[in-house]
Design an enzyme around this catalytic site. Structure first.
Site, mmCIF file in Angstrom:
data_model
loop_
_atom_site.group_PDB
_atom_site.id
_atom_site.type_symbol
_atom_site.label_atom_id
_atom_site.label_comp_id
_atom_site.label_asym_id
_atom_site.label_seq_id
_atom_site.Cartn_x
_atom_site.Cartn_y
_atom_site.Cartn_z
ATOM 1 C CB SER A 1 -8.707 -42.202 0.437
ATOM 2 O OG SER A 1 -8.793 -42.069 1.376
ATOM 3 C CE LYS B 1 -7.200 -37.570 -4.005
ATOM 4 N NZ LYS B 1 -6.086 -38.728 -3.117
ATOM 5 C CB SER C 1 -9.365 -37.359 0.354
ATOM 6 O OG SER C 1 -7.646 -38.417 0.349
ATOM 7 N N GLY D 1 -16.213 -32.617 11.396
ATOM 8 C CA GLY D 1 -16.489 -32.963 12.506
ATOM 9 C C GLY D 1 -16.080 -32.648 13.043
ATOM 10 N N GLY E 1 -12.567 -36.555 16.222
ATOM 11 C CA GLY E 1 -13.786 -36.725 15.769
ATOM 12 C C GLY E 1 -14.033 -36.794 14.212
#
Length: 358
Positions: A78, A158, A228, A340, A344
């Protein structure tokens, strides 16, 4: 099964000195490594080649250390260590050695890995990606011996993105891609992957999901997904973290959900529950609230033409969580589409039980 987690700082994306020292000291067995999470000091955007650089360096070292191909290891790098975030690697290993470090009535850390097939450009950010990620999550759970969705506390994915060359080639072939904006393609890929996690864990109704929900229906999300995007791969790599009764050892994981970028209390609640345990690592997602407000105060992250909003968010959340746990060497990834609630993101903490000498 016994899973372990070790952190090692990195002076550069290709820095293997700390990893080599762990191996030479006998603290890390290369043939037991199953996954690596890295925070590299690039910009975290489309052209962040520190991610691929780190993967290349790590893969070369592990194959040298193992003495053969180490293709089974999942590498998730990341980019972006804005603010106080420390560039580092989190190394996960798994062995089948029986231990007596946990009592029969408590579950220990279990980690499973899986990956999808490579995606076609027109599949990225759409239902095909979502569905294949969902299948990979379930496969990783089975591998880890995690039987219940409730025992899953963090799922790292990923995922690929669309580059200009890929977009032009798709257009030449008459194929329609989700967006012609390479940066936006990162968000679509992250969002589709996150909803794939939510589907696998029963957090959303799969029958109602469509392409139009991805990066639009913010009420649909996963409380444990962390995704990510990068140009260094064409498939999705999936790492599932949870607790299982069939796992052994002193490590365990828990999670909470940050309601906004300054919700440090979410991590504090986890830490306060385990005053006698050693905090080993914090894993979290960061996002700029799409409303443009945090606790009714306007922010400018989404309007900054100089710095991408994901970079702002990483710096903010990284600073907040580093203050709470007293350590900036934590894993904070930006871009929390469907990870989330809007603005958030999930935060998880890995602990090691006290009074354990192993």
């Amino acid at each position: 099964m016994r899973c372990e987690v070790i952190r090692v700082p990195a002076s550069a994306p290709h820095d293997m000195k700390g990893v080599r020292a762990l191996v030479e000291a006998g603290r890390l067995k290369p043939d037991e490594v199953i996954a690596v999470l890295g925070k590299t000091e690039g910009n975290g955007c489309v052209n962040d080649f520190t991610r691929g650089y780190a993967v290349s360096a790590f893969r070369a070292y592990m194959e040298e250390a193992v003495g053969k191909s180490a293709a089974h290891i999942s590498y998730v790098m990341s980019g972006g260590t804005e603010g106080v975030l420390t560039p580092h690697f989190t190394i996960m290993s798994r062995s089948l050695e029986a231990t007596e470090t946990s009592s029969p009535d408590e579950k220990s850390l279990a980690i499973g890995v899986a990956h999808t097939r490579d995606f076609e450009p027109e599949e990225i950010g759409r239902m095909t990606q979502l569905q294949l990620v969902s299948e990979a999550v379930l496969e990783a759970m089975r591998e880890a011996g995690i039987e219940r969705a409730a025992d899953v506390h963090f799922v790292q994915v990923k995922c690929p993105l669309l580059t200009t060359d890929v977009i032009h080639e798709a257009e030449r072939q008459g194929k329609d891609v989700v967006t012609e904006d390479t940066y936006k393609s990162m968000g679509y890929s992250r969002g589709a992957s996150a909803l794939g996690v939510a589907l696998a864990l029963g957090e959303v109704d799969g029958a109602s999901l469509t392409d139009e929900d991805i990066c639009q229906s913010w009420d649909k999300f996963s409380s444990v997904a962390s995704t990510s995007a990068g140009s260094e791969l064409a498939c999705c790599e999936v790492i599932v973290f949870g607790n299982a009764s069939g796992a052994n050892g002193p490590f365990f994981i828990e999670h909470e959900v940050m309601q906004d970028a300054i919700d440090g209390d979410a991590l504090r609640r986890i830490i306060d529950k385990h005053p006698d345990a050693e905090l080993v690592q914090v894993l979290a997602k960061a996002e700029a609230d799409p409303s443009g407000f945090v606790r009714e105060r306007r922010h400018t992250m989404l309007n900054d033409s100089d710095i991408n909003h994901t970079r702002h968010a990483r710096a903010v959340v990284g600073g907040v969580l580093a203050y709470v746990c007293g350590d900036p060497m934590i894993y904070v990834s930006g871009g929390a589409e469907h990870q989330g609630p809007a603005g958030g993101g999930p935060v998880a903490a890995i602990f090691k039980r006290a009074n354990n000498d192993q």
